[in-house]
Write a protein that holds these residues in place. Structure first.
Motif: not given
Length: 143
Positions: A22-23, A25-27, A29-30, A33, A40-41, A44, A98
């Motif tokens: 998940q970390q 993924r969010e890196a 996605v940023s 963004q 972005a969604d 994700r 990351e």
């Protein structure tokens, strides 16, 4: 292909197979963004699907499917960098800070086996040692 996109796609897929996916993924996605917040969604959600596919490929020993996932994300990252080259430094930071720390350490065998050799010779003995192939010709001459 941009070496940075190549490295990022590979690191992303490797990190997606870890417990800290998940970390990872969010890196990633940023990045979207910043450039395409409306996507972005979707990115994700797609990365969640990729993780499911990746775990299934690994469970089946399907290296080709795993490589296909990496190729897909390398291309996506390449297109993202092409649309906004200012992301280069941020992507490099994401890889270094990351994604790479999430990857399991490379097995020692990847660097080559550790070889320890000892030999004792006396009289007219000949000892030939090699860490890999040895071709012996004639009178004990190794090359």
């Amino acid at each position: 292909m941009d070496p940075l996109a190549l490295a990022a796609g590979t690191a992303l897929i490797g990190a997606m197979a870890t417990d800290a996916w998940q970390q990872a993924r969010e890196a990633v996605v940023s990045l979207w963004q910043r450039v395409h917040p409306e996507r972005a969604d979707t990115v994700r959600a797609e990365l969640g699907e990729v993780r499911t596919e990746l775990l299934a490929a690994r469970a089946a020993g399907d290296e080709e499917a795993e490589e296909g996932l990496a190729v897909d994300w390398r291309r996506r990252l390449q297109r993202l960098l092409a649309s906004d080259p200012s992301l280069t430094a941020e992507l490099r930071r994401i890889i270094d800070e990351e994604l790479s720390p999430l990857l399991p350490p490379a097995p020692a065998a990847a660097a080559g086996p550790v070889i320890t050799m000892r030999a004792n010779a006396s009289g007219n003995s000949t000892v030939i040692q090699a860490g890999h192939d040895a071709h012996v010709t004639g009178h004990g001459t190794a090359r």
